[in-house]
Design an enzyme around this catalytic site. Sequence first.
Site, PDB file in Angstrom:
ATOM      1  N   TYR A 172       7.509 -20.339  33.664  1.00 15.85           N
ATOM      2  CA  TYR A 172       7.227 -19.123  32.482  1.00 15.85           C
ATOM      3  C   TYR A 172       7.659 -19.531  31.192  1.00 15.85           C
ATOM      4  O   TYR A 172       7.025 -19.356  30.232  1.00 15.85           O
ATOM      5  CB  TYR A 172       8.001 -17.832  33.086  1.00 15.85           C
ATOM      6  CG  TYR A 172       7.645 -16.537  32.263  1.00 15.85           C
ATOM      7  CD1 TYR A 172       6.327 -16.144  32.036  1.00 15.85           C
ATOM      8  CD2 TYR A 172       8.536 -16.117  31.421  1.00 15.85           C
ATOM      9  CE1 TYR A 172       6.219 -14.860  31.536  1.00 15.85           C
ATOM     10  CE2 TYR A 172       8.340 -15.038  30.545  1.00 15.85           C
ATOM     11  CZ  TYR A 172       7.265 -14.398  30.693  1.00 15.85           C
ATOM     12  OH  TYR A 172       7.057 -13.176  30.054  1.00 15.85           O
ATOM     13  N   LYS A 182       5.435 -20.055  27.886  1.00 19.27           N
ATOM     14  CA  LYS A 182       5.423 -19.232  26.639  1.00 19.27           C
ATOM     15  C   LYS A 182       5.826 -20.214  25.587  1.00 19.27           C
ATOM     16  O   LYS A 182       5.420 -19.609  24.387  1.00 19.27           O
ATOM     17  CB  LYS A 182       6.643 -18.116  27.096  1.00 19.27           C
ATOM     18  CG  LYS A 182       6.161 -17.077  27.890  1.00 19.27           C
ATOM     19  CD  LYS A 182       4.831 -16.514  27.551  1.00 19.27           C
ATOM     20  CE  LYS A 182       4.574 -15.083  28.441  1.00 19.27           C
ATOM     21  NZ  LYS A 182       3.186 -14.599  27.830  1.00 19.27           N
TER      22      LYS A 182
END
Length: 300
Positions: A160, A164
């Site tokens: 993640y 990001k």
Amino acid sequence: MALHDGRVVIVTGAAGGIGREHALEFARQGAQVVVNDLGPAEAVVEEITAMGGRAVANHDDVSDWDAAGSLVQTALDEFGDLHVLVNNAGILRDKMFVNMDVDMWDAVMKVHLRGTFCPTKHAVAHWRAKAKAGERVHHPRVINTSSPSGLYGNVGQSNYGAAKAAIAAFTVILADELARLDITVNAIAPSALTGMTAGLHDYVEKMKEIKATTGFDAGSPANIAPLVVWLASEEAADITGRVFNVKGGAISVAETWTAGPGVEQWERWDPAQLGAVVPKLVADARPNSDGSGKPRAESR
């Protein structure tokens, strides 16, 4: 006059959480909204129509190239144009790296990174075609969604966080590339209580404590929408290539990587020399940030 009267906005991942609040606030500000989600987006559409706004549900997969094109076409078919794209859709597959499998990695990269690229590519193609045809593009905007995990790191989120961080870099680069078309590109790194953060016990408890002592619901995803809606407006014409931290009532600019302490010589380094050089550079450099963006030494 509201900030977005007559403007058309796509919000991805808008059936709940932060995306839902974006869609509702855009509608309050006069926008016509395409509420995109693989889940039940119709409930948000009903909320918008109940307040007198216009919205349509869309269930296209933003990570699929053709489906993302269909998403943009939905805005054009339903409302006649597109002014703002908010890339918000996301998933979590949290796991310590030693226990993470390739499917967990690929799923997160697909939804976050490819799911940002595909709609953006189709939206920009539309705006570019209008510009080439001599039509005025009315303040086109792209708002991406990064995360404190991507900017500052968070244990258990290597997939993640990497996605990001890539979205933050994508934002900075795309802003430079699209400036000639007067398209601004910005991103937020939000923190809020949603289904995706429900498992973060310490964060949940902290938000409950703040609400109990101040009366302010600092964890509400509704706190994120005002900044996004403003960045998407005509007033933000001079703001591009920036990533903003936003949580509760706090907004700050996330500063990009910068070159810190350094040395230089006019010949190739011998590895044997670097033991006397690199440790001092690291000692003189700012420490890495903790998950809130503060230097780790300050947070202890």
